[in-house]
Structure formats: C-alpha cells, structure tokens
Design a protein around this motif. Sequence first.
Motif: not given
Length: 443
Positions: A137-140, A170-176
């Motif tokens: 949920l954090f990633a989204d 931010c998007k790189s963290i989302v990817g991981v």
Amino acid sequence: MGDIVLCREGYGSSRVKKNYVSTDDGRLLVVDQSPTGTTVSHFFRSVFLPQGYPESVSQDYLEYQIWDTIQAFASSITGTLAAQAVLKGVGVGDESATVLAATMTWILKDGTGMLGRIVFAWLRGSSLDCNSKRWRLFADILNDLAICIEILAPNFKSIFTPLVCTAGICKSIVGVAGGATRAALTQHQARRNNMADVSAKDGSQETLVNLAALVCNLALIPLVTGKQTLIWFLYVIFTCLHLYANYSAVKCVVMETMNQSRLNLIVKDLLDSSHIPGVKQTNHSEPVVFRTRRKLEIVLGSSVGKLCNSAKDLQDLLLLYKGMPYLLGLNIKRGEICIALSEGSTTEDQLQSCFQAEVINYVYENLYKNKTLHSSLSPMVQALEGGDVLGTLTASLAYTKSTIVAFRQGVLQQGWTVDPVLLNANEWRARWDSNGVTDKKEF
C-alpha cells in the motif's frame, strides 16, 4: 449392441467434460459433454488464470485480483497524464528547447532513481517480506505522489529538473517495494508450488488491463491536452479510485503466516478473552497503513549489548534464561524489549520469545487503564508497578513457559502456520553458558 462409454474425463473443476465412446464398428468417438459456451470460457481461463484455478490458488485470489485490476487501470490513466506533463517539461513541442537539455534531465532523473532504488533496498529490504501488505500500500501511495509531482513540474521551470528527479526517486522506491511485495503475495497465493505460473498469469492480466487503458488514453489525451483543470480533475478521480482499490486489495489478503502485527493482535485477543482469533479475523484487523503501535517496541535478534547496562545485569539474565535459546531484556526508559538469540535458536524459539515480549507489552499498556487483568498476570502487574525489571522478566517467563504449548496448539487449530514465521529478526546471534560467558557474532 449399441455404443459403449469407455471413459469420462473432466478438466479440473471446470465444466469441460468429454466422453470416450466405442461405436459398433470399433471406432473411438470423442463426445464433448461441455455446456454451450464452456469452450470459450475455458480458453480465457487458461490464458489469464493459473492452471488448476481455483484449487491451485489461495481463497483470497479472485477478490485480490479484481481490486488489483481496478487499481492497475487507474494507475495507467494517471501515469499517462504524468508522462505527458514530463514530456512537455523537457521541451517537446517547444522550439526553444534543446535536445541536450532534455537528455541531461532524463539522465539525471534515471540516475537519481537508480540510487534511490539501492538505498531503499538497503534500508528496508529485510522488512518487505514481514509487512508485505503495508509496504504494498505504501508503494502505491508513493506512486500517486510521484505522479502528482510530475504533473506539477512543468509549472515550475526553474526547479523542473529537481522535481522530476524527486519523482524518479519515488518511482524507484515504488519499483523495489511493489516488486518485492508482489512476489511475497504471489508466494502466498500459489498453493501447488506454482508460483511461476501465478506470477506469469498475473502479468498477463496486468498486460490486458494496460492494453485497455492504452485504448482509453488514445481517446483521452487529445481531449485533455492543454486543459489543466480537466487534467487535475481526472487525476483526483482516478487517484482516489486507485487508492481505494489498493486498500481493498491488501485488506482482503488472508495470510496464515505470523508477523509481529498479527502476533500482537492474537496475543491481545487471547489475554482479553482467552480465545485465539482465526486467520481471517486477524488479517482483517491488521493495520495496513501505519505500523502496529505499542508502548514497548520489540527488537528481535538484538545485540546482547542492548539488553543490559552492566555485567551484573547480563549475569542476572544468563541465570534467569539458563539453558534457553534466547535472552529477553526490558528497558522501560527507552520503551524497548530487546531479544538476543542464540546460535542454535529456531523459529519456535523466535515465536516463544516474541510471545513473552507481547505479554509484557500487553500488561504494561493496561497497567494504568483500571482494567482487570487475569489473575495469572498479577505477578507481572506487581513487578511493573514496583519498577522491578528482573521480577517482570521472571514472572513473564514463568507465564510463557506455562502457556506456550497450549498457545502453539491453539494457533495451529485456528489455521495458523508457525514455520516459517515473519517476525523480522535481525542477524545478531550469541553463545552463552552457565558461567556467564558470551561470544557475539554477526553473520
């Protein structure tokens, strides 16, 4: 003599049925007994659902995939709006813009994203398995924030590059976080050692959704280009849909493995009502937005040095936990319960030590709430009220030893698994003996 049915077969739990018939002249005739339209539905099931569905996946699979499909569609729409804004920001359509400036901006954006991916995996990689729903949920949420920054960026020409780089991080963290937690959820859903098949079909479903979103985007982009009010209106609508779908998706997941959040809820229910809650009830109560709030933070796999302030404290712990595979220390001033594990400790030992820690935390949280606790907890209450740390540890250990076997049996009866456990243990391990000698190691 007439035709004779030699064999009947069906494809899993689907309605695809066939009969193999021997005719009078000796031929083998295949008779399709499937209801009308079954062949078409069977084709789509085989393309987009794991083989053996629904028996080959967890019970929460279908509900999760429905919500995941909705969120993927909404994310594709807002992602296209952001991509248009970034392209505008780097100079597409602007005669004064240079290719060099646009290239440098894109390189910086990608470079900062790569660094962000490495740093986040280093800092939070070990906790992604243990709290996969919360990190998913954090990633989204972070993805929606990144999209918001990208849409805003063209309005701030002087800081466009830093804004785009921030969005890239931010998007790189989302990817991981998104990729790792998706793998954890796929592992949970795969019930026939078919993780690869479940993952592949999930990818097919997402690709189909993205194709549908692509068609919508082709019609949508010409309508919204240059209309900021309409762009923000669509962003808000689809972001709200995206967040709601993601929240619903992670809330419907029912995991049988224990993490610290689920163990906290189980122990609270047990001590409140002498009842061990079921898997589904606990999962639906598990917090997926914020961390579990405790007055005493539990650190599993801690260094021995964090358990005590003096040699006497350590000797007292070694005497109290003589012959046991863990040492548990309480520091009320720091608000911590630290647990040191021995080199030979098992997942059962980790579960027992965290159970003891949760009992101490429960008594401490209810100490001043004028709540009547079970008489078996009275020694802990008296010790905590008197500030007697060693007395608290002694009483909690005695309670744990008297209840842990029944606790394990109870959680197994309710459908929980106790091996493996996802209690986020650190890697410190120690050796100790009856003479009070320790030898810390980090593997």
